[in-house]
Write a protein that holds these residues in place. Sequence first.
Motif, PDB file in Angstrom:
ATOM      1  N   GLY A  22       0.951  -1.234  -0.074  1.00  0.00           N
ATOM      2  CA  GLY A  22       0.211  -0.042  -0.158  1.00  0.00           C
ATOM      3  C   GLY A  22       0.797   1.229   0.012  1.00  0.00           C
ATOM      4  N   SER A  23       1.885   1.273   0.678  1.00  0.00           N
ATOM      5  CA  SER A  23       2.715   2.405   0.671  1.00  0.00           C
ATOM      6  C   SER A  23       3.554   2.557  -0.458  1.00  0.00           C
ATOM      7  CB  SER A  23       4.009   1.950   2.063  1.00  0.00           C
ATOM      8  OG  SER A  23       4.949   3.040   1.817  1.00  0.00           O
ATOM      9  N   ALA A  24       4.109   1.451  -1.157  1.00  0.00           N
ATOM     10  CA  ALA A  24       4.788   1.424  -2.383  1.00  0.00           C
ATOM     11  C   ALA A  24       4.075   1.701  -3.558  1.00  0.00           C
ATOM     12  CB  ALA A  24       5.567  -0.183  -2.420  1.00  0.00           C
ATOM     13  N   VAL A  25       3.007   0.907  -3.689  1.00  0.00           N
ATOM     14  CA  VAL A  25       2.068   1.297  -4.942  1.00  0.00           C
ATOM     15  C   VAL A  25       1.296   2.618  -4.644  1.00  0.00           C
ATOM     16  CG1 VAL A  25       0.219   0.705  -6.235  1.00  0.00           C
ATOM     17  CG2 VAL A  25       2.047  -0.996  -5.423  1.00  0.00           C
ATOM     18  N   GLY A  26       1.419   3.625  -5.623  1.00  0.00           N
ATOM     19  CA  GLY A  26       0.612   5.057  -5.276  1.00  0.00           C
ATOM     20  C   GLY A  26       0.881   5.822  -6.617  1.00  0.00           C
ATOM     21  N   LEU A  27       0.710   6.906  -6.355  1.00  0.00           N
ATOM     22  CA  LEU A  27       1.062   8.092  -7.451  1.00  0.00           C
ATOM     23  C   LEU A  27       2.418   7.730  -8.091  1.00  0.00           C
ATOM     24  CD1 LEU A  27      -0.500  11.075  -5.560  1.00  0.00           C
ATOM     25  CD2 LEU A  27      -1.523   9.766  -7.467  1.00  0.00           C
ATOM     26  N   GLY A  28       3.361   7.333  -7.310  1.00  0.00           N
ATOM     27  CA  GLY A  28       4.635   7.086  -7.903  1.00  0.00           C
ATOM     28  C   GLY A  28       4.681   6.160  -9.147  1.00  0.00           C
ATOM     29  N   ASN A  29       3.674   5.265  -9.009  1.00  0.00           N
ATOM     30  CA  ASN A  29       3.672   4.010 -10.120  1.00  0.00           C
ATOM     31  C   ASN A  29       2.649   4.570 -11.491  1.00  0.00           C
ATOM     32  OD1 ASN A  29       3.859   3.163  -7.248  1.00  0.00           O
ATOM     33  ND2 ASN A  29       4.290   1.099  -8.601  1.00  0.00           N
ATOM     34  N   ILE A  30       1.613   5.302 -10.820  1.00  0.00           N
ATOM     35  CA  ILE A  30       0.521   5.504 -12.156  1.00  0.00           C
ATOM     36  C   ILE A  30       0.902   7.016 -12.647  1.00  0.00           C
ATOM     37  CG2 ILE A  30      -1.744   5.466 -12.480  1.00  0.00           C
ATOM     38  CD1 ILE A  30      -2.012   3.197 -10.336  1.00  0.00           C
ATOM     39  N   PHE A 109       3.964  17.730  -1.717  1.00  0.00           N
ATOM     40  CA  PHE A 109       3.456  17.916  -3.094  1.00  0.00           C
ATOM     41  C   PHE A 109       2.784  16.488  -3.209  1.00  0.00           C
ATOM     42  CE2 PHE A 109       7.694  15.642  -3.575  1.00  0.00           C
ATOM     43  CZ  PHE A 109       7.363  14.620  -4.488  1.00  0.00           C
ATOM     44  N   TYR A 110       2.825  15.488  -2.742  1.00  0.00           N
ATOM     45  CA  TYR A 110       2.138  14.141  -2.894  1.00  0.00           C
ATOM     46  C   TYR A 110       0.613  14.476  -2.877  1.00  0.00           C
ATOM     47  CZ  TYR A 110       1.852   8.967  -3.276  1.00  0.00           C
ATOM     48  OH  TYR A 110       1.653   7.911  -3.765  1.00  0.00           O
ATOM     49  N   SER A 111       0.491  15.474  -1.705  1.00  0.00           N
ATOM     50  CA  SER A 111      -0.910  15.652  -1.410  1.00  0.00           C
ATOM     51  C   SER A 111      -1.647  16.501  -2.625  1.00  0.00           C
ATOM     52  CB  SER A 111      -1.137  16.141   0.043  1.00  0.00           C
ATOM     53  OG  SER A 111      -2.477  16.699   0.075  1.00  0.00           O
ATOM     54  N   PHE A 230      13.923   4.499  -5.529  1.00  0.00           N
ATOM     55  CA  PHE A 230      13.632   4.779  -4.025  1.00  0.00           C
ATOM     56  C   PHE A 230      12.376   5.389  -3.886  1.00  0.00           C
ATOM     57  CE2 PHE A 230      18.146   4.710  -4.219  1.00  0.00           C
ATOM     58  CZ  PHE A 230      18.693   4.182  -2.691  1.00  0.00           C
ATOM     59  N   PHE A 231      11.938   6.252  -4.708  1.00  0.00           N
ATOM     60  CA  PHE A 231      10.437   6.927  -4.366  1.00  0.00           C
ATOM     61  C   PHE A 231       9.236   5.831  -4.422  1.00  0.00           C
ATOM     62  CE2 PHE A 231       6.519   9.046  -5.500  1.00  0.00           C
ATOM     63  CZ  PHE A 231       6.930  10.076  -4.774  1.00  0.00           C
ATOM     64  N   THR A 232       9.581   4.694  -5.573  1.00  0.00           N
ATOM     65  CA  THR A 232       8.315   3.996  -5.596  1.00  0.00           C
ATOM     66  C   THR A 232       8.214   2.874  -4.787  1.00  0.00           C
ATOM     67  OG1 THR A 232       7.262   2.869  -7.404  1.00  0.00           O
ATOM     68  CG2 THR A 232       9.611   2.562  -7.467  1.00  0.00           C
ATOM     69  N   LEU A 233       9.570   2.535  -4.124  1.00  0.00           N
ATOM     70  CA  LEU A 233       9.532   1.345  -3.352  1.00  0.00           C
ATOM     71  C   LEU A 233       9.344   2.277  -1.582  1.00  0.00           C
ATOM     72  CD1 LEU A 233      12.045  -0.909  -4.594  1.00  0.00           C
ATOM     73  CD2 LEU A 233       9.686  -1.128  -4.552  1.00  0.00           C
ATOM     74  N   SER A 234       9.306   3.359  -1.574  1.00  0.00           N
ATOM     75  CA  SER A 234       9.162   4.150  -0.262  1.00  0.00           C
ATOM     76  C   SER A 234      10.315   3.913   0.550  1.00  0.00           C
ATOM     77  CB  SER A 234       7.948   3.544   0.232  1.00  0.00           C
ATOM     78  OG  SER A 234       6.550   3.817  -0.182  1.00  0.00           O
ATOM     79  N   LEU A 235      11.340   3.897  -0.106  1.00  0.00           N
ATOM     80  CA  LEU A 235      12.727   3.826   0.643  1.00  0.00           C
ATOM     81  C   LEU A 235      13.600   5.031   0.929  1.00  0.00           C
ATOM     82  CD1 LEU A 235      14.217   0.974  -1.734  1.00  0.00           C
ATOM     83  CD2 LEU A 235      12.969   0.935   0.528  1.00  0.00           C
ATOM     84  N   GLY A 236      14.217   5.025   1.870  1.00  0.00           N
ATOM     85  CA  GLY A 236      15.053   6.282   2.372  1.00  0.00           C
ATOM     86  C   GLY A 236      14.426   7.479   2.880  1.00  0.00           C
ATOM     87  N   MET A 237      13.314   6.920   3.985  1.00  0.00           N
ATOM     88  CA  MET A 237      12.548   7.879   4.276  1.00  0.00           C
ATOM     89  C   MET A 237      12.209   7.134   5.640  1.00  0.00           C
ATOM     90  SD  MET A 237       9.890   9.174   1.817  1.00  0.00           S
ATOM     91  CE  MET A 237      10.718   7.889   1.017  1.00  0.00           C
ATOM     92  N   GLY A 238      12.646   6.140   5.986  1.00  0.00           N
ATOM     93  CA  GLY A 238      12.346   5.635   7.394  1.00  0.00           C
ATOM     94  C   GLY A 238      11.088   4.894   7.628  1.00  0.00           C
ATOM     95  N   ILE A 239      10.405   4.936   6.222  1.00  0.00           N
ATOM     96  CA  ILE A 239       9.130   4.403   6.377  1.00  0.00           C
ATOM     97  C   ILE A 239       9.177   2.880   6.281  1.00  0.00           C
ATOM     98  CG2 ILE A 239       7.020   3.806   4.834  1.00  0.00           C
ATOM     99  CD1 ILE A 239       7.218   6.714   4.002  1.00  0.00           C
ATOM    100  N   MET A 240       9.986   2.254   5.677  1.00  0.00           N
ATOM    101  CA  MET A 240       9.917   0.710   5.796  1.00  0.00           C
ATOM    102  C   MET A 240      10.669   0.436   7.105  1.00  0.00           C
ATOM    103  SD  MET A 240       8.253  -0.527   3.143  1.00  0.00           S
ATOM    104  CE  MET A 240       7.601  -0.183   1.770  1.00  0.00           C
ATOM    105  N   SER A 328       1.405   6.333   5.017  1.00  0.00           N
ATOM    106  CA  SER A 328       2.797   5.894   5.230  1.00  0.00           C
ATOM    107  C   SER A 328       3.773   7.175   5.333  1.00  0.00           C
ATOM    108  CB  SER A 328       3.045   4.852   4.438  1.00  0.00           C
ATOM    109  OG  SER A 328       3.641   5.338   2.892  1.00  0.00           O
ATOM    110  N   LEU A 329       3.359   8.236   4.576  1.00  0.00           N
ATOM    111  CA  LEU A 329       4.306   9.334   4.566  1.00  0.00           C
ATOM    112  C   LEU A 329       4.082  10.092   5.933  1.00  0.00           C
ATOM    113  CD1 LEU A 329       4.026  10.366   0.810  1.00  0.00           C
ATOM    114  CD2 LEU A 329       6.217   9.841   2.063  1.00  0.00           C
ATOM    115  N   LEU A 330       3.014  10.224   6.315  1.00  0.00           N
ATOM    116  CA  LEU A 330       2.438  11.039   7.504  1.00  0.00           C
ATOM    117  C   LEU A 330       2.993  10.431   8.611  1.00  0.00           C
ATOM    118  CD1 LEU A 330       1.723  13.726   8.260  1.00  0.00           C
ATOM    119  CD2 LEU A 330      -0.782  12.883   8.395  1.00  0.00           C
TER     120      LEU A 330
END
Length: 447
Positions: A22-30, A109-111, A230-240, A328-330
């Motif tokens: 859910g975190s990975a698949v998002g606006l980044g993909n589409i 900016f995602y919002s 990195f963006f699409t897998l939600s990496l480098g942000m402490g989220i995973m 997941s970003l918040l």
Amino acid sequence: MQKTHTHGQWTSRMGFVLAATGSAVGLGNIWKFPYMIGQSGGAAFVLVYLLCIALIGLPILVAEWMIGRRGQKNPISTMGELAKKNGRSGAWALIGFTGVLGAFLILSFYSVIGGWALSYTGDAITGGFTGMDKDAVGNAFTGFLANAGSLLTWHTVFMALTVGVVAMGVAGGLERASKLLMPSLGVLLFILVGYGMTTGGFGQAMAYLFNPDWSKLTGDVVLAALGHAFFTLSLGMGIMMAYGSYLGEDVDLLRTARTVVIMDTVIAIAAGLAIFPIVFANGLDPAAGPGLIFVTLPIAFGNITGGVILGTLFFVLLTFAALTSAISLLEPVVELVEERTPLSRAGATFVAGIATWALGIAALLSFNHWSDVTIIGLNIFDLLDQLTSKFMLPLTGLGAILFAAWCLDRDSVRKELGLGELGFSVWNVVARFVAPVGVLIVFVSNL
Ligand code: PHE
């Protein structure tokens, strides 16, 4: 005051896979992946991106989960405490900090784009695309961007939804809904790929996506591909990392990472195959930028039977995918505010939400009143995007993999990965050298 975590462990491996996907698949993909392909000139970008996903993204995903599972705290405390436990400097906590900062900047900016998806849901429901041709669709989008008030309204609604869900705790309902909605999104994309096949632009799209013209491969394209991995897998942000901290001991990290990565990649490629046939069949510009899906897909919805229903479904699902990523970003920002201030979870969520929302306003003004405001040649929207994707995420991810590969004790890592002698040697080579050196080369060659 001692605070306890408001959400416990994932109920099952399935729950975890869903949340991570859910975190990975998002606006980044589409939304983002197709327009980046367009701006980068096609297949060369796609192939480098796939390479980055496999050789750099996947190991870093595993590294972040591994660190999170051991640390069991927010990313900053986790990194600091794990480092000390392993006899390293507490300065590793910095990795956690840049991660949280990155999440904050991205969500702003995602919002805004989540708001676009919401607004287009409204247009789709009311049959607003019916019979539209490429010019009508393009003009509608240009008009929408010029209207700061309407961008602000939708950005606000999207942010409010995100805050609402996070404040209530990541509810079981959301996990359950994902189970149905994510696969539906996949199915819908494939229907659109089917439409693409009927447009006459499909062959050209296939060539554009998979037949590389290596002369298009500049350093900046490679950096963009790396950043997007990195963006699409939600990496480098402490989220995973944060997700890993709620993860049970019995979950096989490598296998789980492979599942998440494959789902993420399939959705992204399907989005490309849905969008580019429409681009070529209508003589649109593949390099149109962030508006690409909003000036292509409505043409399809406006001209196929059942277009109102399909269009509505698509934008609803897109909004949902965006929301599961936004949550997941918040989360890391909220977790930090909650642990470091006397605020309650709801209070922390509200404060984090308002701050992100305010920065988002600067991002949305880039499309109209502030389109001339630039910093180092970029408008605010692009600056937020590029600063995070091209610099903060890769550097934070680099820190995470270096830490996992060099600082954690080897025997327990090996057990955790469930690898044999040979498999573990491969892991070591990739995690210690291939992934970090890959990131470094891309950086240095760009300086
Ligand atoms: N991975 C999400 C997407 O592709 C975006 C995201 C980035 C979510 C970073 C969380 C963290 O849309």
